[in-house]
Design a protein around this motif. Structure first.
Motif, PDB file in Angstrom:
ATOM      1  N   LEU A  60       0.835  -1.207   0.000  1.00 19.06           N
ATOM      2  CA  LEU A  60       0.000   0.000   0.000  1.00 19.06           C
ATOM      3  C   LEU A  60       0.865   1.251   0.000  1.00 19.06           C
ATOM      4  CD1 LEU A  60      -2.744   1.422   0.242  1.00 19.06           C
ATOM      5  CD2 LEU A  60      -2.575   1.151   2.731  1.00 19.06           C
ATOM      6  N   ALA A  61       1.918   1.249   0.816  1.00 18.69           N
ATOM      7  CA  ALA A  61       2.819   2.403   0.875  1.00 18.69           C
ATOM      8  C   ALA A  61       3.501   2.629  -0.469  1.00 18.69           C
ATOM      9  CB  ALA A  61       3.864   2.190   1.971  1.00 18.69           C
ATOM     10  N   SER A  62       3.855   1.550  -1.155  1.00 22.84           N
ATOM     11  CA  SER A  62       4.503   1.670  -2.464  1.00 22.84           C
ATOM     12  C   SER A  62       3.569   2.310  -3.484  1.00 22.84           C
ATOM     13  CB  SER A  62       4.955   0.292  -2.961  1.00 22.84           C
ATOM     14  OG  SER A  62       5.977  -0.239  -2.144  1.00 22.84           O
ATOM     15  N   VAL A  63       2.296   1.901  -3.441  1.00 23.52           N
ATOM     16  CA  VAL A  63       1.307   2.481  -4.354  1.00 23.52           C
ATOM     17  C   VAL A  63       1.121   3.967  -4.075  1.00 23.52           C
ATOM     18  CG1 VAL A  63      -1.125   2.478  -5.013  1.00 23.52           C
ATOM     19  CG2 VAL A  63       0.093   0.309  -4.733  1.00 23.52           C
ATOM     20  N   LEU A  64       0.941   4.305  -2.805  1.00 21.64           N
ATOM     21  CA  LEU A  64       0.733   5.705  -2.434  1.00 21.64           C
ATOM     22  C   LEU A  64       1.963   6.547  -2.762  1.00 21.64           C
ATOM     23  CD1 LEU A  64      -1.027   5.167   1.021  1.00 21.64           C
ATOM     24  CD2 LEU A  64      -2.086   5.964  -1.096  1.00 21.64           C
ATOM     25  N   LEU A 200      13.054  -5.875   3.981  1.00 23.52           N
ATOM     26  CA  LEU A 200      13.474  -4.485   3.806  1.00 23.52           C
ATOM     27  C   LEU A 200      13.231  -3.997   2.375  1.00 23.52           C
ATOM     28  CD1 LEU A 200      16.826  -4.332   5.844  1.00 23.52           C
ATOM     29  CD2 LEU A 200      14.582  -3.440   6.493  1.00 23.52           C
ATOM     30  N   SER A 201      12.405  -4.733   1.638  1.00 25.69           N
ATOM     31  CA  SER A 201      12.086  -4.323   0.268  1.00 25.69           C
ATOM     32  C   SER A 201      10.865  -3.414   0.293  1.00 25.69           C
ATOM     33  CB  SER A 201      11.809  -5.554  -0.601  1.00 25.69           C
ATOM     34  OG  SER A 201      10.690  -6.266  -0.097  1.00 25.69           O
ATOM     35  N   GLY A 202      10.697  -2.676  -0.781  1.00 26.66           N
ATOM     36  CA  GLY A 202       9.546  -1.772  -0.860  1.00 26.66           C
ATOM     37  C   GLY A 202       9.823  -0.590  -1.755  1.00 26.66           C
ATOM     38  N   SER A 203       9.107   0.485  -1.535  1.00 28.02           N
ATOM     39  CA  SER A 203       9.218   1.684  -2.362  1.00 28.02           C
ATOM     40  C   SER A 203      10.627   2.274  -2.338  1.00 28.02           C
ATOM     41  CB  SER A 203       8.235   2.743  -1.871  1.00 28.02           C
ATOM     42  OG  SER A 203       8.439   3.969  -2.539  1.00 28.02           O
ATOM     43  N   THR A 204      11.057   2.748  -3.482  1.00 25.93           N
ATOM     44  CA  THR A 204      12.355   3.432  -3.594  1.00 25.93           C
ATOM     45  C   THR A 204      12.157   4.902  -3.961  1.00 25.93           C
ATOM     46  OG1 THR A 204      12.577   2.767  -5.913  1.00 25.93           O
ATOM     47  CG2 THR A 204      13.561   1.310  -4.267  1.00 25.93           C
ATOM     48  N   LEU A 256       8.713   1.223   4.722  1.00 21.10           N
ATOM     49  CA  LEU A 256       8.827  -0.220   4.486  1.00 21.10           C
ATOM     50  C   LEU A 256       8.044  -1.030   5.516  1.00 21.10           C
ATOM     51  CD1 LEU A 256      12.651  -0.449   3.662  1.00 21.10           C
ATOM     52  CD2 LEU A 256      10.733  -0.040   2.106  1.00 21.10           C
ATOM     53  N   GLY A 257       7.229  -0.348   6.313  1.00 18.73           N
ATOM     54  CA  GLY A 257       6.439  -1.045   7.311  1.00 18.73           C
ATOM     55  C   GLY A 257       7.151  -1.208   8.632  1.00 18.73           C
TER      56      GLY A 257
END
Length: 379
Positions: A60-64, A200-204, A256-257
């Motif tokens: 969700l954070a990556s989308v936002l 630790l993966s996610g939005s960059t 990253l949560g």
């Protein structure tokens, strides 16, 4: 022409059916109620929801973050002000025209409830998840004063090794860096680490500058903020130079949560100290040293002073630069101290405790436990 019946009138566009306002109010109440209900469920049985929830939250954070990445500055910063102005303006307008308040109240409450639900249901429940140390199988334990002093010396040494490689002014102070460039690096700082630690993966997306609320945030005693409703990690441009890269990585970790402040600090250390950019490497080890030294001062101020005196007696240029940066950092933030900081700290303390961080604002310093374990494992 046909005769209009007496006592009838057309329903204008503005005069919507009251049922829709009631529907919005009901939906807002459901969203608001979901926050404490989920907090209770997650706190009582976290194993039932993790790691699935963290995966959802990270996605969700990556989308936002992707939707808001087009702006070089934090959109929530301006959005919050715009929303407040719009709410007040529309309320005054309705009162002036003597229009019904129910539609306005329903839309306003629904908007606020949606923001709260995105923040709590979509991200803050990560506070109840496993710690970063647990996910990394890091053997954190109750350390002795000797172990703390030894770790303090180690992180000071690593910071000193990198201190001279960072761009500086003629007087030795840290040179001003391009905020946008640092933000880009910080946003993708977990890419390599995520190969070893998938959690630790996610939005960059880049870490953004906090423009309107930058200075007020510093006066409140804080150096950065993650706004879950827009997926934006943001920091004021006027953060102390030595800590800026580390703080950027801290806010990127939240995206990253990683909700815990202790874990976000440790994640920031991992990301910055393993970076290919020396500015991040120095900032990571500088902050690790600062946290350890502060903890040592809290336990035994005389021992801490001995560590400082011994380090300075060696008269090494890198060590002198580290302590000069520490003095400059303390002086920089001293200008923001005051009553507003006490209020901001109290609010943050209450927030953290409400999500299970029993130490409140002291949880930031608990990263020392992780740093000592990391040092002792020789990682």
């Amino acid at each position: 022409m046909g005769k209009k019946r007496k006592g009838t009138r057309r329903r204008t566009k503005k005069e919507e059916r009251p049922v829709w306002a009631r529907v919005r109010l009901a939906l807002a109440c459901v969203l608001l109620a979901s926050c404490p209900i989920l907090m209770l469920l997650f706190s009582s049985s976290p194993d039932s929801y993790f790691p699935a929830y963290r995966d959802f939250s990270r996605s969700l954070a990556s989308v936002l973050a992707g939707l808001t990445s087009w702006a070089p500055f934090a959109l929530w910063d301006f959005g919050l002000v715009a929303a407040a102005i719009w709410i007040v303006f529309t309320l005054i307008r309705r009162l002036w025209k003597r229009e019904k308040l129910l539609p306005w109240a329903s839309w306003t409450l629904l908007f606020l409830a949606a923001v709260a639900a995105l923040a709590v249901d979509g991200w803050a429940l990560n506070h109840y998840g496993p710690t970063l140390a647990e996910e990394m199988d890091l053997p954190v334990h109750e350390y002795s004063e000797d172990e703390l002093a030894e770790a303090t010396g180690y992180y000071l040494g690593r910071a000193a090794d990198a201190a001279a490689s960072v761009s500086r002014n003629d007087d030795g102070s840290l040179a001003e860096q391009d905020f946008s460039e640092l933000g880009q690096i910080a946003g993708s700082s977990y890419t390599v680490l995520s190969e070893q630690y998938p959690f630790l993966s996610g939005s960059t997306a880049p870490v953004k500058e906090l423009v309107l609320f930058g200075e007020p945030l510093l006066y409140s005693g804080h150096t950065g903020m993650y706004w879950a409703a827009t997926g934006e990690a943001s920091v004021p441009a006027d953060d102390a130079a030595a800590e800026l890269p580390f703080t950027m990585c801290h806010e990127a970790a939240h995206r990253l949560g990683i909700a815990s402040e202790e874990d976000a600090n440790f994640a920031a250390f991992l990301a910055s100290s393993t970076s290919e950019d020396v500015r991040f490497v120095y900032s990571g080890y500088y902050d690790a040293f600062a946290y350890c030294l502060n903890a040592l001062y809290s336990q035994d101020s005389a021992r801490a002073q001995d560590v400082v005196a011994e380090a300075l007696s060696a008269n090494e240029s890198g060590t002198r630069l580290v302590f000069a940066d520490r003095a400059a950092t303390q002086e920089h933030y001293a200008a923001y101290e005051g009553t507003f900081e006490e209020v901001g700290t109290s609010v943050n303390n209450s927030y953290l405790k409400s999500f299970g961080e029993t130490e409140g604002v002291k949880s930031y310093g608990l990263v020392v436990d992780d740093l000592i374990a990391w040092y002792e494992m020789g990682l």
